[in-house]
Each structure stands twice: as C-alpha cells, then as structure tokens.
Design an enzyme around this catalytic site. Structure first.
Site, PDB file in Angstrom:
ATOM      1  N   GLN A  72       0.830  -1.208   0.000  1.00 56.31           N
ATOM      2  CA  GLN A  72       0.000   0.000   0.000  1.00 56.31           C
ATOM      3  C   GLN A  72       0.866   1.261   0.000  1.00 56.31           C
ATOM      4  O   GLN A  72       1.851   1.342   0.737  1.00 56.31           O
ATOM      5  CB  GLN A  72      -0.917   0.034   1.223  1.00 56.31           C
ATOM      6  CG  GLN A  72      -1.950   1.166   1.143  1.00 56.31           C
ATOM      7  CD  GLN A  72      -2.731   1.349   2.425  1.00 56.31           C
ATOM      8  OE1 GLN A  72      -2.216   1.841   3.413  1.00 56.31           O
ATOM      9  NE2 GLN A  72      -4.006   0.953   2.393  1.00 56.31           N
ATOM     10  N   CYS A 102      -6.268   7.002   5.449  1.00 56.22           N
ATOM     11  CA  CYS A 102      -5.570   7.354   6.686  1.00 56.22           C
ATOM     12  C   CYS A 102      -6.059   8.706   7.199  1.00 56.22           C
ATOM     13  O   CYS A 102      -6.001   9.709   6.486  1.00 56.22           O
ATOM     14  CB  CYS A 102      -4.065   7.402   6.466  1.00 56.22           C
ATOM     15  SG  CYS A 102      -3.150   7.857   7.963  1.00 56.22           S
ATOM     16  N   LYS A 141      -8.216   1.449  -0.518  1.00 56.42           N
ATOM     17  CA  LYS A 141      -8.821   1.484   0.817  1.00 56.42           C
ATOM     18  C   LYS A 141      -9.180   2.934   1.119  1.00 56.42           C
ATOM     19  O   LYS A 141      -8.351   3.829   0.983  1.00 56.42           O
ATOM     20  CB  LYS A 141      -7.875   0.956   1.886  1.00 56.42           C
ATOM     21  CG  LYS A 141      -8.536   0.926   3.281  1.00 56.42           C
ATOM     22  CD  LYS A 141      -7.695   0.143   4.276  1.00 56.42           C
ATOM     23  CE  LYS A 141      -8.501  -0.098   5.569  1.00 56.42           C
ATOM     24  NZ  LYS A 141      -8.523   1.073   6.452  1.00 56.42           N
ATOM     25  N   GLY A 228      -8.492  -4.966  11.417  1.00 60.52           N
ATOM     26  CA  GLY A 228      -7.316  -4.202  11.809  1.00 60.52           C
ATOM     27  C   GLY A 228      -7.011  -4.329  13.272  1.00 60.52           C
ATOM     28  O   GLY A 228      -6.375  -5.268  13.733  1.00 60.52           O
ATOM     29  N   ARG A 229      -7.516  -3.371  14.061  1.00 58.53           N
ATOM     30  CA  ARG A 229      -7.117  -3.274  15.463  1.00 58.53           C
ATOM     31  C   ARG A 229      -7.402  -4.538  16.273  1.00 58.53           C
ATOM     32  O   ARG A 229      -6.652  -4.874  17.191  1.00 58.53           O
ATOM     33  CB  ARG A 229      -7.807  -2.069  16.110  1.00 58.53           C
ATOM     34  CG  ARG A 229      -7.269  -0.730  15.641  1.00 58.53           C
ATOM     35  CD  ARG A 229      -8.079   0.438  16.190  1.00 58.53           C
ATOM     36  NE  ARG A 229      -9.429   0.490  15.633  1.00 58.53           N
ATOM     37  CZ  ARG A 229     -10.411   1.237  16.116  1.00 58.53           C
ATOM     38  NH1 ARG A 229     -10.207   1.969  17.194  1.00 58.53           N
ATOM     39  NH2 ARG A 229     -11.594   1.251  15.536  1.00 58.53           N
TER      40      ARG A 229
END
Length: 329
Positions: A72, A102, A141, A228-229
């Site tokens: 990415q 982001c 994304k 993710g997290r």
C-alpha cells in the site's frame, strides 16, 4: 469465489488491514498462520520511495509464504504516486493498494490518505494514472467521506471502478470520526446495491468478535472483511471467525502456552528481519496486547520493554509461563 484480477481469495475472504507500525512482516507471519486470506503492508510514502528513504524501502519487503499480498502506498502528488507505483511493482506483490483512508493529521491534512476525499476528481485522476502505470491489480482502501455531510461513497466506488481498480475496502467511518463512534456499515449496503458495481467490496471497522463478523456478513452483503485493530495481539481472530462462520460455535481462545509460542515466533521473525537490537525495540509495542487481561502483569511488561537482548526476552517469556501456569483466559 471472490477474485481480485486472477487471484482467487475464497468465498468470503478475511483481510489483514494495513496498519502503520503494526503490519510488518513479523506481524503478518503470525496472522497468516492464523487464517488471514489476504494481507497488506504498512502504508508507504510515495515520496519516501522515490527518494529511496531506508524506512520506506524496507517496507517493500515481502516473502513468498505471505502471498497473496498487496503493498500500500500514499501521497498527494499524482506524478509521485505514479513513480512509486512502478517501484512497488518491481518488488513483486500480487497487487498494489492506494491509501485514501488514513485520517491522521500529518497525512490527511496534506491532501493524502483521507485528505483526498475533499477532492474526489483528483482522487479519480490519481487512481487512473496509477492503474495505467502498472500491470498488477490496483485496489483502494478509503473511508465513507471526509465528514458526515460530504459522504459520496457510492459515487466514489463506481468512479474508481470505472478507471480500473479491481476491489475496494471501505472503513465505515468518516475522517472526522477518526476511530471514534460506531462504524456505519449501512453505507456499504448502498455501495453493493449499485447495479453498475461489480468489483469486490470489503468492509472494515468494528469487526472484533466472531459474532459481530457473522452478523455483519449476513446484514451488509459485503464480499469479505478487513480486520485491523482487533488482530493486534490477537492474530487468532481470523481462524476464530472462520470457525464460527462454518459451525456457529466459538473456538476456545488461545491458552497461555499458545500466546507465549506466538509471541516468541513474532519475536524470532522480528529479530531475524531487523537484527537483534532493532527487532527487540520494535517488538516492545506488542507484549501488552498478547497478554492483555492477565493480572499483575505490569512488572513483566516493564522488564520485557527494557530488556536489551533476545535471551533476556525469551527467559522472561518462559518465566511468565511458569508464574501463570494455572491462569485461565
């Protein structure tokens, strides 16, 4: 069968999200072992790649066992992103992903990451140029929009598809939300309901249990999920979700022995990849997550994050196994 280009990812793939300072090769190794179907690298600065910055170039490192894997990139200059895309292609990934999601100030406020959601036309132009510059699949994304009143994700997904992307992952929050509040997956239904859209749509945001994964799979019609997290310190989540999909039953969580084994594997790869000194430093952020919930663990954590040799850390992990031998998660 969900496909990106010619890559077959299974019926409902689970993706590891690109996470800064997390999704490096050592972390990806333990996620792959535990069921991740497709993984992405940490995001890489296009300017850093063009200038041959050591930190950016090292993020291009990928390994055969990781495939399929995407690299990415992010940036706010179209020409720089084109050049960076060509550099990425030479590294041999299965796909290239563009970060339009982001939310952190140092990225978004410079017009990169989620910042480009304030200029959809530029987002489309940049994507078109990147697609034309490489021969591997390009994915994106992104987030729902910059703010609640600027959400245009249905239009965005269609326009990006029309210039050649082959899949889109959508974090179901706006940039203004950052990581707060509940992700609103209803917008993903709207994207999937667009009769013109035919590329895979992956949902991201708040997938932290097998039960929620199953609920959202049934409710929101996505083609797969990006996690993710919830995977930080808990790479087992991928196989746990798959097992719950298949059986409706929850797998028993990892016991202490398994947590120590995976932590050590993560550490071993970190040291092998970065060298002992740097590998130990970069591993320090993970110990709390692997042993989350254990009572009176702080003294061990303190020793682990100050240990300076591989042998010291391994000895501490063995001691944890002895001291907490009877502990049940």
């Amino acid at each position: 069968m969900v496909k990106i280009g010619n890559l077959e990812l299974g019926e409902f793939p689970l993706l590891l999200a690109p996470m800064e300072d997390v999704s490096d090769p050592p972390f990806r190794a333990v996620c792959k072992e535990n069921g991740a179907d497709l993984m992405y690298t940490e995001f890489i600065s296009s300017e850093g790649l063009i200038r041959d910055a050591v930190k950016s170039v090292q993020k291009l490192d990928i390994f055969e066992y990781e495939r399929p894997i995407g690299i990415q990139i992010f940036g706010n200059e179209i020409e720089s992103m084109r050049e960076a895309a060509s550099i990425v292609e030479e590294a041999g990934p299965d796909m290239l992903d563009i970060n339009y999601g982001c939310p952190v100030n140092k990225v978004a406020c410079k017009g990169a990451g989620a910042g480009i959601l304030l200029d959809i036309d530029k987002m489309v132009r940049m994507t078109a140029e990147i697609v034309k510059s490489v021969n591997i699949p390009v994915t994106v994304k992104t987030r729902l929009g910059w703010s609640q009143d600027t959400i245009r994700i249905v239009e965005v997904a269609e326009r990006l598809q029309d210039v050649g992307i082959q899949a889109i992952s959508i974090h179901a929050r706006t940039r203004q939300q950052m990581y707060k509040g509940e992700a609103d997956w209803s917008y993903l239904n709207l994207v999937k309901d667009n009769p013109r859209l035919h590329i895979p749509v992956f949902g991201n945001g708040d997938i932290d249990t097998p039960e929620r994964a199953k609920e959202y799979r049934e409710k929101y019609n996505v083609d797969g999920m990006m996690i993710g997290r919830a995977s930080i310190g808990y790479p087992w989540i991928f196989n746990e979700i798959k097992h719950f999909f298949a059986t409706g039953e929850k797998l028993a969580g990892p016991d202490l022995g398994e947590r120590i084994r995976v932590t050590k594997k993560h550490l071993d790869f970190s040291v092998e990849w970065k060298g002992e000194k740097q590998g130990i430093l970069e591993m320090r952020r993970h110990y709390t997550n692997y042993f989350r919930g254990m009572p009176n663990f702080k003294p061990f954590r303190t020793q682990m994050v100050t240990a300076e040799s591989y042998q010291e850390v391994v000895a501490l992990l063995e001691e944890v196994g002895e001291v907490y031998a009877d502990y049940q998660f």
